[in-house]
Design a protein around this motif. Structure first.
Motif, mmCIF file in Angstrom:
data_model
loop_
_atom_site.group_PDB
_atom_site.id
_atom_site.type_symbol
_atom_site.label_atom_id
_atom_site.label_comp_id
_atom_site.label_asym_id
_atom_site.label_seq_id
_atom_site.Cartn_x
_atom_site.Cartn_y
_atom_site.Cartn_z
ATOM 1 N N PHE A 246 0.859 -1.192 0.000
ATOM 2 C CA PHE A 246 0.000 0.000 0.000
ATOM 3 C C PHE A 246 0.890 1.235 0.000
ATOM 4 C CE2 PHE A 246 -2.935 3.198 1.513
ATOM 5 C CZ PHE A 246 -4.177 2.770 1.082
ATOM 6 N N ASP B 41 -10.782 -1.878 -6.603
ATOM 7 C CA ASP B 41 -9.710 -2.865 -6.698
ATOM 8 C C ASP B 41 -9.387 -3.427 -5.309
ATOM 9 O OD1 ASP B 41 -7.665 -4.417 -7.639
ATOM 10 O OD2 ASP B 41 -6.335 -2.765 -8.174
ATOM 11 N N LEU B 42 -9.273 -2.550 -4.316
ATOM 12 C CA LEU B 42 -8.967 -3.010 -2.956
ATOM 13 C C LEU B 42 -10.101 -3.846 -2.369
ATOM 14 C CD1 LEU B 42 -6.967 -0.213 -1.200
ATOM 15 C CD2 LEU B 42 -6.610 -2.660 -0.944
ATOM 16 N N SER B 45 -9.707 -7.210 -4.035
ATOM 17 C CA SER B 45 -8.468 -7.955 -3.822
ATOM 18 C C SER B 45 -8.178 -8.199 -2.336
ATOM 19 C CB SER B 45 -7.287 -7.248 -4.501
ATOM 20 O OG SER B 45 -7.189 -5.921 -4.060
ATOM 21 N N ALA B 46 -8.597 -7.278 -1.456
ATOM 22 C CA ALA B 46 -8.312 -7.492 -0.031
ATOM 23 C C ALA B 46 -9.144 -8.654 0.522
ATOM 24 C CB ALA B 46 -8.586 -6.220 0.777
ATOM 25 N N ARG B 139 -5.531 5.511 5.865
ATOM 26 C CA ARG B 139 -4.570 5.529 4.750
ATOM 27 C C ARG B 139 -3.138 5.482 5.283
ATOM 28 N NH1 ARG B 139 -4.413 10.042 -0.182
ATOM 29 N NH2 ARG B 139 -2.694 9.089 -1.334
ATOM 30 N N GLY B 169 -9.253 3.316 0.123
ATOM 31 C CA GLY B 169 -9.557 1.895 0.254
ATOM 32 C C GLY B 169 -8.932 1.220 1.465
ATOM 33 N N ALA B 170 -8.051 1.930 2.177
ATOM 34 C CA ALA B 170 -7.390 1.296 3.334
ATOM 35 C C ALA B 170 -8.400 0.820 4.380
ATOM 36 C CB ALA B 170 -6.394 2.261 3.972
ATOM 37 N N LYS B 173 -9.152 -2.678 3.982
ATOM 38 C CA LYS B 173 -8.010 -3.588 4.015
ATOM 39 C C LYS B 173 -7.550 -3.850 5.449
ATOM 40 C CE LYS B 173 -3.168 -3.609 2.568
ATOM 41 N NZ LYS B 173 -2.663 -4.437 1.482
#
Lengths: 267, 267
Positions: A246, B41-42, B45-46, B139, B169-170, B173
């Motif tokens: 990240f 995307d995150l 994918s996460a 983030r 997107g953090a 995740k």
């Protein structure tokens, strides 16, 4: 200071405050708007810009007395009810404290650099077009003792209302100036003995290993594209190492880390 | 993946996307909204949260193919013209990429702590009520490898649309969990061997002198009032030294400095 009561939103004495938000976009002929108690305090105490007037909600006036004592005795302080103030501004002013400042003639980058002390840290911004980021970078610059901010012509205006607010007034305190020709500006800094560092994910040096120099310039670029290659090639590249999964950092957050790093007292 | 064309903004298949902004305030029954390419995307994918559907502007679909390949084959992908998408969302969706995720059952703070590795850094947030700050802290936590974020019940929701967007997107995740009783939570961390540090202007140790420990917790409070005294008394106080004339730092900026400091590799 004798507060002047405003009952008619169309009163010509508060014309500069009409439709605050629309004016943000259209510009306001050499003026800027300061919002809130802390920002008003900085406007009046930093003395960098002249205050033209203040417009205050009637029930906020008592709490502002000490701050308004820092203003010139002839500063007009307009007072209004919440309904009148909202009608003037064009939206609900829950903070209830506005002031109009004068931008004055912009200082040239050269004149600003020439006024700096022998030991100096300047922040150089290239392409920072977001007012939140601009305000946050000024706030960090003030918190960590930067001496000046220099902006290329693609940057947004630090005296835009939101940028001032986010900066918590730092945009009214830290001297700044614009430059048009980046290559010429880099040469101007070099002639004045500035070591020039650029924050970039591609920088060769981890910022932890970078030492503060007597005169240093810290370049920050946009989040998306970063600093142009032609510029990076002429500067010391410095990176902030991140997680492998990240590697995304806001430019204002990057400025906080870098300015904190270089604000360390010599041991 | 067969995109499903939506021509009627009232189509029940996209009912979850109706009036996005109003729903932000009213809540959306266990769902959250992910916006933009990087966040989608995150999300996919996460794998931390299940995606329920996506709603994409027709001219953005081609550019998303690679990302959508990470989605389950049966994920409904709705496609609409700009006019239809704006009518569904209730405002102009210039990014043109939305997805609906499921929050699922919240993990308890205890279960989350028990799942952490022997070496761990957790961020503890008390009273962070601003979605920009929440997103920015996530983030920074992701950028500097924090293992989890723990939130007291007065914090805002990291899965609020704006917080997710600002976090890039953090928030989708990094594992997070809430706790109700701060004193009990502090004891829970202590039992698990966490050294507990609080960022506070009144902290006795300059953060530059603080060492990373094997298991550590970093507490951050609101900008205005900071962490409550009763809590500070039980933690190691750490300060970020600032200029004398301007000691004001945004909590997200403080998190960037602190997390960067503690992400240093052991030398």
């Amino acid at each position: 200071m004798d507060p002047i009561r405003i009952d008619d939103p169309q009163d010509p004495r508060v014309a500069a405050y009409l439709d605050i938000r629309e004016r943000d976009l259209a510009g306001r002929q050499g003026r800027f708007v300061a919002e809130g108690k802390v920002v008003l305090d900085l406007l009046l105490s930093a003395g960098r810009f002249a205050a033209e007037s203040a417009l205050v909600l009637e029930n906020r006036l008592a709490g502002l007395e000490e701050i308004l004592r820092k203003a010139p005795a002839d500063l007009p302080v307009y007072v209004a009810t919440s309904a009148v103030m909202d009608a003037i501004a064009g939206f609900h002013m829950h903070r209830g404290i506005l002031a109009m400042g004068r931008k004055g003639a912009p200082q040239s980058a050269e004149a600003l650099l020439d006024a700096l002390p022998a030991q100096a840290l300047v922040v150089v911004l290239v392409g920072i077009a977001n007012h939140d980021n601009m305000g946050s970078i000024f706030r960090n610059a003030a918190a960590f003792g930067a001496d000046a901010v220099l902006l290329d012509v693609t940057c947004c205006d630090p005296l835009y209302r939101k940028a001032i607010r986010v900066s918590v007034g730092a945009a009214l305190k830290i001297p700044f100036a614009s430059f048009a020709d980046t290559a010429g500006f880099t040469a101007m800094l070099a002639r004045r003995g500035f070591e020039q560092f650029a924050l970039s994910p591609r920088g060769r040096t981890d910022i932890r290993d970078a030492q503060r120099s007597e005169r240093m310039a810290l370049y920050l670029g946009t989040e998306g594209e970063g600093l142009p290659d032609s510029l990076l090639a002429r500067l010391h590249g410095m990176r902030i190492t991140m997680s492998e999964g990240f590697d995304s950092l806001n430019v204002a957050a990057a400025s906080a880390i870098a300015l904190h790093h270089f604000s360390a007292k010599e041991s």
